[in-house]
Scaffold this active site. Structure first.
Site, short mmCIF file in Angstrom:
data_model
loop_
_atom_site.label_atom_id
_atom_site.label_comp_id
_atom_site.label_asym_id
_atom_site.label_seq_id
_atom_site.Cartn_x
_atom_site.Cartn_y
_atom_site.Cartn_z
N SER A 287 61.09 80.71 -20.55
CA SER A 287 60.24 79.71 -21.23
C SER A 287 60.24 78.39 -20.45
O SER A 287 59.21 77.75 -20.29
CB SER A 287 60.77 79.43 -22.63
OG SER A 287 60.58 80.53 -23.46
N ARG B 23 47.35 91.70 -27.98
CA ARG B 23 48.12 90.74 -28.80
C ARG B 23 47.21 89.67 -29.40
O ARG B 23 46.17 89.34 -28.85
CB ARG B 23 49.25 90.13 -27.95
CG ARG B 23 50.25 91.20 -27.54
CD ARG B 23 51.40 90.64 -26.76
NE ARG B 23 52.20 89.73 -27.54
CZ ARG B 23 53.17 88.96 -27.03
NH1 ARG B 23 53.42 89.02 -25.74
NH2 ARG B 23 53.85 88.15 -27.79
N SER C 125 55.73 79.07 -34.20
CA SER C 125 55.49 79.61 -32.87
C SER C 125 55.43 78.48 -31.85
O SER C 125 54.56 77.60 -31.92
CB SER C 125 54.16 80.39 -32.86
OG SER C 125 53.71 80.52 -31.53
N ASP D 26 63.54 86.33 -29.87
CA ASP D 26 63.47 87.34 -28.81
C ASP D 26 64.72 88.22 -28.75
O ASP D 26 64.77 89.17 -27.97
CB ASP D 26 63.26 86.66 -27.45
CG ASP D 26 61.86 86.05 -27.35
OD1 ASP D 26 60.95 86.50 -28.08
OD2 ASP D 26 61.68 85.11 -26.55
N LYS E 214 55.04 91.22 -30.78
CA LYS E 214 55.60 90.84 -29.47
C LYS E 214 55.04 91.81 -28.41
O LYS E 214 54.04 92.47 -28.66
CB LYS E 214 57.13 90.86 -29.53
CG LYS E 214 57.70 89.76 -30.44
CD LYS E 214 57.37 88.39 -29.89
CE LYS E 214 57.78 87.29 -30.82
NZ LYS E 214 57.28 85.99 -30.38
N ARG F 122 58.35 95.41 -32.10
CA ARG F 122 59.79 95.58 -31.83
C ARG F 122 60.55 96.15 -33.03
O ARG F 122 61.66 96.69 -32.84
CB ARG F 122 60.39 94.25 -31.36
CG ARG F 122 59.94 93.91 -29.95
CD ARG F 122 60.52 92.63 -29.40
NE ARG F 122 60.17 92.51 -27.99
CZ ARG F 122 60.22 91.37 -27.30
NH1 ARG F 122 60.60 90.25 -27.90
NH2 ARG F 122 59.90 91.35 -26.02
N ARG G 130 62.42 93.75 -23.24
CA ARG G 130 63.60 93.51 -24.08
C ARG G 130 64.04 94.79 -24.81
O ARG G 130 65.22 94.94 -25.13
CB ARG G 130 63.34 92.37 -25.06
CG ARG G 130 63.02 91.06 -24.34
CD ARG G 130 63.33 89.83 -25.14
NE ARG G 130 62.66 88.67 -24.59
CZ ARG G 130 63.08 87.98 -23.52
NH1 ARG G 130 64.19 88.32 -22.90
NH2 ARG G 130 62.40 86.93 -23.08
C1 S3P Z 1 57.94 81.62 -26.19
C2 S3P Z 1 57.83 81.55 -27.55
C3 S3P Z 1 58.09 82.70 -28.44
C4 S3P Z 1 58.87 83.79 -27.72
C5 S3P Z 1 58.32 84.09 -26.37
C6 S3P Z 1 58.35 82.86 -25.49
C7 S3P Z 1 57.63 80.42 -25.39
O1 S3P Z 1 56.85 83.25 -28.86
O2 S3P Z 1 58.89 84.96 -28.50
O3 S3P Z 1 59.06 85.11 -25.73
O4 S3P Z 1 57.98 80.38 -24.19
O5 S3P Z 1 57.05 79.49 -25.95
P1 S3P Z 1 56.06 82.67 -30.15
O6 S3P Z 1 55.59 81.32 -29.85
O7 S3P Z 1 54.93 83.65 -30.33
O8 S3P Z 1 57.03 82.72 -31.28
#
Ligand code: S3P
Length: 436
Positions: A26, A126, A171, A319, A346, A350, A392
């Protein structure tokens, strides 16, 4: 699409080792994005060179950004400021990366040119309505498949106005997309979320000089403040560390030291959950790296107990639930995970994937609409399982296999390149007790 490869993982009796986990995915995405939008030079070190982050890097190169490769995990980016991106001459491919597509939607919605974002067949399934709808409410013109809810997305950028948005889901991708759109236009854009999601965008945008304020329940940005190039040191990814944390807890006679792990409280829910389960995880050498808290984690084999998990903890460990379900299968008693419906959208569903795979190895696990129920303590047996192309899931199954009897064959394993390129190299080294 990934070439289908498989891996066989054998049960082990002990794990020993000391190693540095790869850079945070991230934070790596954000470092590339914000450095590109800043004025001047940024040096990024500790960068994750996984496929997802490479998709982001390539996307910005297609938008005219100059990148100088310094080392495997180090880059210099010559940013172009808020108004310097160029219209891409071709479709921008986000690969498997939801973060690339959703954050880029926010960036490109405010740029005065046309762009198209696409991705692999997983990403094209998605939900993108979660960013398209609020961006459209800010005046964005974004078209997509399936009633403007799925990629490819065609973005006719520009003409945005600030907004106040109450997100129904916690999110970070939605929050970041809106903050990135708001950052480029006059006025203040505010995003509220039901629970705090990861706050890397807020921390790093402030670090680059944006006028951004976090408050209980959300964040707001006042736009048109130019970002300045900065040097960013990316900490190790707690989501990658989580596989080895669980491995160290469930395999007897184990002791692992994971170095340089990001322990931002919006990400460290997995440590809280595993400690609540009775896991021995000690945080040492706590420090800060480019505005992010970091620590070394000492993990020792532990007798785990089942727990109930829900509410605020869910976005803080979103995650990590595939590997938490593995820990639960090795714990005594019942673990219930609730309020985690997001797991269904995801890289794969999952909840379904882990119930299918751990169930076929002999775990007592059942899906709930918004989570899972796992009755732990049954000895798992080896077998053949499928990652469903989700990095994952593949790595969680490898950890389950370390503690299961016999051998486990995991199908479709190239996907680990997404977030942890050296995973399959590291696994046997740790099993042999080597330090690196
Ligand atoms: C992420 C946010 C999360 C996470 C993803 C990475 C990010 O997703 O599951 O692997 O880097 O902002 P969501 O924003 O859909 O919860």
């Amino acid at each position: 699409m990934h070439e289908l490869e498989s891996r066989t993982v054998k049960s082990v009796t002990s794990l020993r080792g000391e190693f540095v986990v790869p850079g945070d995915k991230s934070i790596s995405h954000r470092a590339i994005m914000f450095a590109s939008l800043a004025q001047g030079e940024s040096r990024i070190s500790g960068l994750l060179r996984g496929e997802d982050c490479l998709s982001t890097l390539k996307a910005f190169q297609n938008l005219g950004i100059e990148v100088v490769e310094k080392a495997d995990d180090e880059l210099i980016i010559h940013g172009c400021g808020l108004d310097g991106l160029q219209e891409p001459t071709d479709v921008v491919d986000c690969g498997n990366s939801g973060t690339t597509m959703r954050l880029m939607s926010g960036i490109l919605a405010a740029q005065p040119f046309f762009s198209i974002l696409t991705g692999d067949h997983y990403l094209r399934k998605r939900p993108m309505g979660r960013v398209i709808n609020p961006l459209s409410a800010m005046g964005a013109k974004i078209l997509g498949r399936d009633g403007h809810s799925k990629a490819p997305l065609a973005i006719d950028g520009g003409g945005l106005h600030p907004a106040e948005y109450h997100s129904p889901i916690a999110s970070a991708q939605v929050k970041s997309a809106l903050l990135l759109a708001g950052m480029q236009i006059e006025g203040t854009t505010t995003v509220y979320e039901p629970h705090l999601s990861r706050d890397h965008s807020e921390r790093m945008l402030r670090f680059f000089g944006a006028d951004l304020e976090s408050f209980g329940g959300g964040a707001k940005v006042t736009g048109r403040v130019q970002l300045e190039g900065r040097d960013v040191e990316v900490p190790g990814d707690i989501s990658s560390a989580a596989f080895f944390i669980v491995a160290g807890l469930i395999v007897p006679n184990s002791e692992l030291l994971l170095k340089n792990v990001g322990v931002n409280p919006t990400r460290s829910g997995v440590i809280d959950i595993l400690q609540q389960m009775g896991g021995s995880i000690e945080l040492t050498n706590q420090r800060e790296l480019s505005g992010e808290p970091v620590a070394d984690l000492l993990v020792k084999s532990s007798d785990l107990q089942g727990v109930e998990i829900g509410g605020d903890l869910i976005p803080r460990a979103i995650d990590e639930f595939p590997v938490v379900s593995v820990a639960a299968a090795f714990a005594e008693g019942v673990t219930i995970i609730r309020n985690a419906k997001e797991l269904r959208v995801k890289e794969t569903d999952r909840i379904a994937a882990m119930c299918n795979c751990l169930g076929s190895l002999g775990a007592q696990i059942e899906p709930l609409d918004d989570g899972m129920r796992i009755v732990g303590g049954k000895l798992l047996s080896g077998g053949e399982v499928n990652s469903f192309g989700d990095h994952r899931i593949a790595m969680s199954l490898a950890i389950a296999a370390l503690g299961a009897a016999g051998e486990t064959r995991i199908l479709d394993t190239t996907c680990t390149e997404t977030s942890f390129p050296r995973f399959w190299e590291l696994l046997p080294l740790i099993s042999e007790g080597r330090v690196f």
